[in-house]
Design a protein around this motif. Structure first.
Motif, mmCIF file in Angstrom:
data_model
loop_
_atom_site.group_PDB
_atom_site.id
_atom_site.type_symbol
_atom_site.label_atom_id
_atom_site.label_comp_id
_atom_site.label_asym_id
_atom_site.label_seq_id
_atom_site.Cartn_x
_atom_site.Cartn_y
_atom_site.Cartn_z
ATOM 1 N N ILE A 98 0.841 -1.194 0.000
ATOM 2 C CA ILE A 98 0.000 0.000 0.000
ATOM 3 C C ILE A 98 0.874 1.241 0.000
ATOM 4 O O ILE A 98 2.033 1.191 0.404
ATOM 5 C CB ILE A 98 -0.968 0.024 1.212
ATOM 6 C CG1 ILE A 98 -0.189 -0.091 2.534
ATOM 7 C CG2 ILE A 98 -2.005 -1.080 1.086
ATOM 8 C CD1 ILE A 98 -1.053 0.076 3.770
ATOM 9 N N GLN A 99 0.281 2.357 -0.470
ATOM 10 C CA GLN A 99 0.996 3.627 -0.522
ATOM 11 C C GLN A 99 0.210 4.693 0.218
ATOM 12 O O GLN A 99 -1.020 4.684 0.241
ATOM 13 C CB GLN A 99 1.190 4.068 -1.969
ATOM 14 C CG GLN A 99 2.141 3.184 -2.719
ATOM 15 C CD GLN A 99 2.590 3.816 -4.013
ATOM 16 O OE1 GLN A 99 1.837 4.507 -4.669
ATOM 17 N NE2 GLN A 99 3.843 3.572 -4.371
ATOM 18 N N SER A 100 0.970 5.637 0.784
ATOM 19 C CA SER A 100 0.332 6.755 1.478
ATOM 20 C C SER A 100 -0.126 7.803 0.468
ATOM 21 O O SER A 100 0.135 7.693 -0.726
ATOM 22 C CB SER A 100 1.293 7.367 2.498
ATOM 23 O OG SER A 100 2.372 7.993 1.841
ATOM 24 N N PHE A 101 -0.789 8.800 0.979
ATOM 25 C CA PHE A 101 -1.296 9.900 0.162
ATOM 26 C C PHE A 101 -0.249 11.008 0.068
ATOM 27 O O PHE A 101 0.625 11.111 0.926
ATOM 28 C CB PHE A 101 -2.556 10.503 0.797
ATOM 29 C CG PHE A 101 -3.655 9.509 1.060
ATOM 30 C CD1 PHE A 101 -4.100 8.648 0.071
ATOM 31 C CD2 PHE A 101 -4.258 9.455 2.304
ATOM 32 C CE1 PHE A 101 -5.129 7.750 0.311
ATOM 33 C CE2 PHE A 101 -5.288 8.560 2.565
ATOM 34 C CZ PHE A 101 -5.722 7.708 1.563
ATOM 35 N N PRO A 102 -0.397 11.887 -0.911
ATOM 36 C CA PRO A 102 0.425 13.097 -0.892
ATOM 37 C C PRO A 102 0.065 13.928 0.341
ATOM 38 O O PRO A 102 -1.025 13.791 0.905
ATOM 39 C CB PRO A 102 0.006 13.845 -2.163
ATOM 40 C CG PRO A 102 -0.760 12.867 -2.986
ATOM 41 C CD PRO A 102 -1.294 11.824 -2.053
#
Length: 159
Positions: A3-7
């Motif tokens: 998973i990736q975080s948000f800007p």
């Protein structure tokens, strides 16, 4: 699952940086920071700034910017099943060197919970120009502290 975080939610006027660890499953589904309705993050911030609470995400983001707060996560990506920070594996931190250079007015970094502080201290070195404060997690998994207890601690942001 990777998973990736948000800007970040930020602008050049930010004086405070609030850091979570990594968005939970509901936040990722909604594409919103603290999207889990049982998470106290947004309710606490609206209460601290004496603003009427809203579920409108654009107004939530505006509240941050109006009060010179940047919001981001310590981790850029990781492997995690579910939403618990304790399940995080293969973590990669965000680029704080460039972020802090781009936000020179930030003087205080607040961590939303112990895990955010732990990962930050593991990967990031900052000079003594920053005040680092670990606040109680706003997560519904942090049921050991009441909403009122969290609110009292989170009011430190006003100082």
């Amino acid at each position: 699952m990777k998973i990736q975080s948000f800007p970040s939610i930020s602008d050049a006027n930010a004086k405070i940086l609030i850091l979570g660890t990594m968005p939970g499953a509901q936040s990722l589904t909604l594409n919103e920071y603290y999207g889990n309705r049982r998470n106290h993050f947004w309710q606490l911030l609206f209460a601290i700034f004496n603003e009427p609470y809203t579920t409108d995400y654009q107004e939530k983001k505006s509240l941050l910017l109006k009060n010179h707060i940047a919001l981001w996560d310590v981790l850029q990506d990781c492997v995690r099943e579910g939403s618990l920070d304790s399940a995080i594996l293969q973590e990669v931190p965000n680029d704080f060197t460039n972020f802090l250079k781009a936000h020179p007015n930030i003087t205080h970094i607040f961590f939303n919970g112990q895990q955010a502080a732990k990962f930050f201290k593991k990967y990031v070195t900052v000079d003594n120009n920053y005040t680092l404060v670990t606040l109680p997690s706003t997560s519904p998994a942090n049921a050991g502290i009441s909403y009122e207890g969290k609110l009292k601690a989170w009011r430190q942001i006003l100082r």
